[in-house]
Scaffold this motif. Structure first.
Motif, PDB file in Angstrom:
ATOM      1  N   ILE A 174       0.824  -1.208   0.000  1.00  0.00           N
ATOM      2  CA  ILE A 174       0.000   0.000   0.000  1.00  0.00           C
ATOM      3  C   ILE A 174       0.860   1.261   0.000  1.00  0.00           C
ATOM      4  N   GLY A 175       2.057   1.187   0.589  1.00  0.00           N
ATOM      5  CA  GLY A 175       2.911   2.362   0.736  1.00  0.00           C
ATOM      6  C   GLY A 175       3.099   3.176  -0.525  1.00  0.00           C
ATOM      7  N   PRO A 176       3.599   2.574  -1.628  1.00  0.00           N
ATOM      8  CA  PRO A 176       3.828   3.375  -2.833  1.00  0.00           C
ATOM      9  C   PRO A 176       2.549   3.920  -3.454  1.00  0.00           C
ATOM     10  N   ARG A 177       1.448   3.192  -3.290  1.00  0.00           N
ATOM     11  CA  ARG A 177       0.174   3.685  -3.833  1.00  0.00           C
ATOM     12  C   ARG A 177      -0.234   4.980  -3.144  1.00  0.00           C
ATOM     13  N   LEU A 178       0.132   5.128  -1.870  1.00  0.00           N
ATOM     14  CA  LEU A 178      -0.198   6.337  -1.106  1.00  0.00           C
ATOM     15  C   LEU A 178       0.910   7.388  -1.175  1.00  0.00           C
ATOM     16  N   GLY A 179       2.045   7.032  -1.787  1.00  0.00           N
ATOM     17  CA  GLY A 179       3.172   7.954  -1.831  1.00  0.00           C
ATOM     18  C   GLY A 179       4.001   7.932  -0.570  1.00  0.00           C
ATOM     19  N   TRP A 180       3.967   6.837   0.175  1.00  0.00           N
ATOM     20  CA  TRP A 180       4.718   6.678   1.416  1.00  0.00           C
ATOM     21  C   TRP A 180       4.569   7.892   2.352  1.00  0.00           C
ATOM     22  N   PRO A 181       3.359   8.278   2.721  1.00  0.00           N
ATOM     23  CA  PRO A 181       3.201   9.439   3.610  1.00  0.00           C
ATOM     24  C   PRO A 181       3.916   9.217   4.936  1.00  0.00           C
ATOM     25  N   THR A 182       4.715  10.200   5.342  1.00  0.00           N
ATOM     26  CA  THR A 182       5.561  10.085   6.522  1.00  0.00           C
ATOM     27  C   THR A 182       5.505  11.392   7.307  1.00  0.00           C
ATOM     28  N   PRO A 183       5.402  11.322   8.641  1.00  0.00           N
ATOM     29  CA  PRO A 183       5.392  12.545   9.440  1.00  0.00           C
ATOM     30  C   PRO A 183       6.608  13.422   9.141  1.00  0.00           C
ATOM     31  N   ARG A 184       6.354  14.735   8.971  1.00  0.00           N
ATOM     32  CA  ARG A 184       7.353  15.773   8.723  1.00  0.00           C
ATOM     33  C   ARG A 184       7.959  15.704   7.321  1.00  0.00           C
ATOM     34  N   LEU A 185       7.726  14.607   6.616  1.00  0.00           N
ATOM     35  CA  LEU A 185       8.239  14.487   5.245  1.00  0.00           C
ATOM     36  C   LEU A 185       7.139  14.545   4.205  1.00  0.00           C
ATOM     37  N   GLY A 186       5.878  14.392   4.663  1.00  0.00           N
ATOM     38  CA  GLY A 186       4.765  14.401   3.725  1.00  0.00           C
ATOM     39  C   GLY A 186       4.737  13.148   2.871  1.00  0.00           C
ATOM     40  N   ARG A 187       4.114  13.271   1.718  1.00  0.00           N
ATOM     41  CA  ARG A 187       4.064  12.142   0.795  1.00  0.00           C
ATOM     42  C   ARG A 187       4.789  12.487  -0.497  1.00  0.00           C
ATOM     43  N   ALA A 188       5.215  11.479  -1.223  1.00  0.00           N
ATOM     44  CA  ALA A 188       5.966  11.697  -2.455  1.00  0.00           C
ATOM     45  C   ALA A 188       5.088  12.364  -3.506  1.00  0.00           C
TER      46      ALA A 188
END
Length: 389
Positions: A174-188
């Motif tokens: 699921i990660g790449p489909r969502l753009g790997w959303p990460t705290p303080r980094l946002g999503r791709a």
């Protein structure tokens, strides 16, 4: 002069054809596919099929992410070359672990998977220090660090291994489909996920050839172990014909249009979805290889429901992936393929014939689909400007 991080990334003038080490990496996948077919053959039950699917999805995700990696980074860079070799080793170790991955070799399978993904993302994040693309590497590292917990926990908790690995795999997929959303980094952003269509389409064709090669290899080895009598020979020839027809079905016409579509599509959608759909098609080829071995070894056997389901289920699963693949590329459904699904599904329930006859039904259905597809391609070209009328 390009900075050190810039030299790690694939430049606009870099060749789009697969590098030698990418093809070398594919060789490790041969072992994994062979082991998966044997794993399913040893436990040809619904539960066994699901467990094999879990392991297949794991090794497939190693292949997909390594292909993305080789698409984003310069394959001529020494660091990238080293990581491609490491990916080949991790794939081999995962393949070695497959027969006992859900028993005593769980740590080998999960360890190879986690060390590859986490280690590769750490190395790229460090190498890209100060470059905007470092944020993408950090996001990927965070997600694989998260999924690594259930992967490794499952390795140490055999009773919880399957649900924990399903959870871990869900996070990774699921990660790449969502753009790997990460705290303080946002999503791709979309440009961070861009894929070179020509390179990616070529890589998909190459891995499909590997999967078809596994089917041909199983057919040849199984036939070599028989007495070469007429029933075994007929089954072998039918399996070979099925492999040829499935190859034709893959490349025409959506497979040939994949490169420009990926190049201009939203990579977070089509770039990821094509990975999911190729997994379905590869799974179909693994099941087809199992059915081929059973048909060639026991062509006159009747009443073997599991064997019948494998023989018909492999092409059915491939067609499901192929239908969805065409839908993703063309945004339309191939009705001949949908009709073929109903025929194969009905045959799985109704047929009580020898396995070689069941194989003939599967081959015949795929042949009809290929003929109708080819006719559709000819009509399409005739409608184009300058085409024959």
């Amino acid at each position: 002069m390009a900075s050190r991080p810039e030299r790690l990334l694939r430049g606009s003038g870099a060749p789009l054809s697969a590098s030698f080490l990418e093809l070398f990496f594919d060789l490790a996948f041969v072992l994994a596919l062979s082991q998966l077919a044997e794993h399913l053959l040893d436990d040809l039950t619904p539960g066994g099929a699901l467990r094999t699917a879990l392991l297949l999805a794991g090794v497939w995700w190693i292949w997909v992410t390594t292909t993305w990696f080789a698409d984003w980074y310069d394959p001529e860079s020494p660091a990238v070359r080293g990581l491609l070799i490491a990916a080949a080793l991790a794939s081999l170790l995962a393949g070695v672990a497959i027969p006992q991955a859900l028993r005593e070799r769980g740590l080998l399978f999960a360890g190879a998977y986690v060390v590859l993904h986490v280690g590769r993302s750490i190395i790229t994040a460090v190498a890209l220090r100060g470059h905007p693309r470092q944020r993408r590497a950090l996001r990927i590292m965070s997600w694989y660090g998260l999924s690594g917990v259930p992967w490794l926990a499952g390795a140490f908790l055999p009773d919880w291994r399957v649900p924990l690995w399903v959870l871990a795999l869900a996070i990774d997929v699921i990660g790449p489909r969502l753009g790997w959303p990460t705290p303080r980094l946002g999503r791709a952003r979309s440009e961070e996920l861009h894929l070179a269509g020509e390179h990616f389409a070529e890589r998909y064709q190459q891995i499909m050839i590997i999967a078809l090669g596994e089917l041909v290899l199983v057919a040849g080895l199984s036939y070599a172990d028989t007495s070469l009598h007429l029933p075994e020979t007929a089954a072998f020839l039918l399996v070979f014909a099925t492999a040829v027809l499935i190859g034709l079905l893959y490349v025409t016409p959506a497979g040939l249009r994949l490169a420009p579509v990926i190049e201009h599509a939203d990579p977070a959608r089509l770039g990821v979805i094509t990975g999911y759909l190729h997994l379905v098609m590869v799974a179909g080829l693994v099941v087809t290889a199992v059915g081929a071995e059973l048909s060639i070894d026991h062509p006159t056997r009747t009443g073997d429901t599991a064997a019948v389901l494998a023989i018909l289920g492999g092409p059915t699963l491939f067609l499901v992936g192929r239908i969805l693949f065409s839908l993703a590329i063309h945004r339309r459904i191939s009705w001949p393929r949908v009709a073929a699904l109903f025929v194969l599904s009905g045959a799985a329930v109704a047929l009580r014939m020898p396995l070689v006859a069941v194989t003939a039904v599967a081959t015949g259905v795929v042949l009809v689909v290929v003929v109708l597809d080819q006719a559709g391609v000819m009509r399409y070209h005739q409608r184009q400007p300058g085409g024959s009328r």
